[in-house]
Enzyme design. Structure first.
Site, PDB file in Angstrom:
ATOM      1  CD1 TRP A 129      -2.213  -2.231   1.760  1.00  0.00           C
ATOM      2  CD2 TRP A 129      -2.743  -1.259  -0.140  1.00  0.00           C
ATOM      3  NE1 TRP A 129      -3.103  -2.892   1.136  1.00  0.00           N
ATOM      4  CE2 TRP A 129      -3.683  -2.501  -0.122  1.00  0.00           C
ATOM      5  CE3 TRP A 129      -3.142  -0.442  -1.270  1.00  0.00           C
ATOM      6  CZ2 TRP A 129      -4.864  -2.733  -0.908  1.00  0.00           C
ATOM      7  CZ3 TRP A 129      -4.287  -0.940  -2.064  1.00  0.00           C
ATOM      8  CH2 TRP A 129      -4.866  -2.056  -2.031  1.00  0.00           C
ATOM      9  CG  ASP A 187      -3.382   3.738   4.175  1.00  0.00           C
ATOM     10  OD1 ASP A 187      -4.351   3.805   4.752  1.00  0.00           O
ATOM     11  OD2 ASP A 187      -3.070   3.255   2.919  1.00  0.00           O
ATOM     12  CE  LYS A 204      -8.967  -2.715   3.477  1.00  0.00           C
ATOM     13  NZ  LYS A 204      -8.007  -2.194   2.967  1.00  0.00           N
TER      14      LYS A 204
HETATM   15  C1  LIG Z   1      -7.316  -1.585   1.602  1.00  0.00           C
HETATM   16  C2  LIG Z   1      -6.292  -0.688   1.650  1.00  0.00           C
HETATM   17  C3  LIG Z   1      -5.873   0.512   0.654  1.00  0.00           C
HETATM   18  C4  LIG Z   1      -7.000   0.623  -0.648  1.00  0.00           C
HETATM   19  O1  LIG Z   1      -8.437   0.837  -0.171  1.00  0.00           O
HETATM   20  P1  LIG Z   1      -9.172   1.370  -1.512  1.00  0.00           P
HETATM   21  O2  LIG Z   1     -10.633   1.696  -0.530  1.00  0.00           O
HETATM   22  O3  LIG Z   1      -9.585  -0.084  -2.128  1.00  0.00           O
HETATM   23  O4  LIG Z   1      -8.775   2.127  -2.409  1.00  0.00           O
HETATM   24  C5  LIG Z   1      -5.059   1.427   0.849  1.00  0.00           C
HETATM   25  N1  LIG Z   1      -4.584   1.267   2.009  1.00  0.00           N
HETATM   26  C6  LIG Z   1      -4.605   0.257   2.968  1.00  0.00           C
HETATM   27  C7  LIG Z   1      -3.566  -0.038   4.132  1.00  0.00           C
HETATM   28  C8  LIG Z   1      -5.612  -0.740   2.666  1.00  0.00           C
HETATM   29  O5  LIG Z   1      -5.506  -1.801   3.744  1.00  0.00           O
END
Ligand SMILES: *Cc1c(COP(=O)(O)O)cnc(C)c1O
Length: 359
Positions: free
Chosen positions: A101, A171, A195
């Site tokens: 990511w 993030d 998540k």
């Molecule tokens: C799932 C995830 C993403 C991507 O998320 P989307 O909503 O599919 O764009 C980005 N960063 C992390 C840490 C993730 O787990």
């Protein structure tokens, strides 16, 4: 019977929340219409939205000089919006490449400006993280970027670098509200909600307001954080269904001990699985023990044949989502906030039994 849900995202929701949605989907709290067919301007949506933002602030302890709102586009859109807004002329951005990511975020930023890779875990195949105290931002750094929990690689920062006056952007898609966070150390925290917080559709944004003074003010409407900040995410139609469900999940978190409660649950649940891995030569964790994730537990078996067998037999026992991400293989158990402790206990028991039969 409900499955035991170890999917990495979208992922398990509290059953109480699903039942609350079911009970209100046709007629929201006796108001004669559904939340998902109401206007997002004023009325019942905005009342619910304000409560949702307020709960989020309280649960995470977000200071008053931060804006909080939700956008669409997933966490992935932020990989573009962050450099567009903050990677301004004459500056560079410091990125920590720690797995799938953060690497995607780095690659997007590289298309938009000058990027300095502050740290790259490539030589360890992204199985470890740096000591945060060794990370020093560049002299012309616009911000330092990192991903708190690498959902695919299964590693998680246990503490964060002190970047001084340089804004720290993070993030937190896959570990938000699983542990207390000192928000004041970050200029921006964001993530997809699918998540740990709700169904797919919404992305949470937490941003210190003074960041808007540093932004590139010459962007199209949707790309400009200042516009979203002014409209608290309601410049265009927000993902109303997802936001409603997030509000219900936040209330569920409050009923279950708040962020401290989630922290204890994460410790207990991940401890159950790691203790099986650590006490066996059959199961193996590929990641550095000091930084292994409490949300996404990545593990291997002695052979790919046994891994395939583990996946099919666990599925037959009602356990879903244990296959590792296609890019890294192996197995992965995602243990997000809403996953019941008993489901993790069932997985730990299944693992021990699988070893006894196949070890
Ligand atoms: C799932 C995830 C993403 C991507 O998320 P989307 O909503 O599919 O764009 C980005 N960063 C992390 C840490 C993730 O787990």
């Amino acid at each position: 019977m409900r499955k035991r849900n170890f999917f990495a995202g979208p992922s398990v929701l509290p059953v109480e929340v699903l039942e609350e949605i079911r009970d209100n989907i046709v007629d929201y709290q006796g108001q004669g219409l559904s939340m998902i067919e109401a206007s997002h301007r004023g009325g019942m949506f905005e009342e619910m939205y304000d409560q949702c933002l307020d709960l989020f602030r309280k649960l995470l302890g977000i200071p008053d000089d931060y804006d909080v709102y939700f956008l669409g586009g997933g966490a992935t859109l932020q990989f573009t919006m962050i450099p567009m807004n903050f990677l301004t002329e004459g500056r560079c951005a410091d990125y920590c490449m720690t797995g799938t990511w953060s690497n995607k975020a780095t690659k997007d930023a590289q298309k938009l400006g000058r990027v300095n890779v502050l740290w790259d875990g490539k030589s360890s195949s992204y199985t470890t993280l740096p000591d945060p105290s060794t990370l020093k931002p560049s002299s012309d750094s616009a911000y330092v970027y990192l991903c708190a929990n690498e959902t695919i690689g299964g590693i998680e920062w246990k503490s964060f670098p002190d970047t001084g006056d340089v804004p720290l952007i993070c993030d937190m898609s896959s570990d938000i509200l699983s542990r207390p966070v000192d928000v004041s150390r970050f200029a921006m925290i964001y993530g997809g909600v699918q998540k740990n917080l709700g169904p797919a559709g919404a992305t949470f944004i937490i941003m210190r307001r003074d960041m808007l003074d540093r932004r590139n003010a010459d962007l199209t409407a949707y790309m400009d954080y200042a516009l979203h900040s002014k409209e608290k995410g309601l410049y265009n139609t927000p993902p109303v269904f997802s936001i409603w469900a997030v509000k219900l999940v936040l209330e569920w978190i409050v009923r279950n001990g708040g962020v401290e409660g989630m922290d204890r649950r994460a410790e207990e649940k991940s401890g159950m699985i790691y203790s099986v891995i650590d006490s066996s030569d059959f199961f193996r964790s590929p990641v550095d023990k000091a930084v292994r994730s409490r949300m996404n537990i990545v593990f291997r078996l002695p052979s790919e044949e046994l891994e395939a067998k583990f996946i099919s037999e666990s599925k037959a026992e009602g356990m879903l989502g244990l296959k590792g991400h296609r890019s890294v293989g192996g197995l992965r158990a995602s243990l997000y906030n809403a996953l019941p402790v008993e489901d993790v206990k069932a997985l730990a028991d299944f693992m021990k039994e699988f070893e006894r039969k196949n070890g």
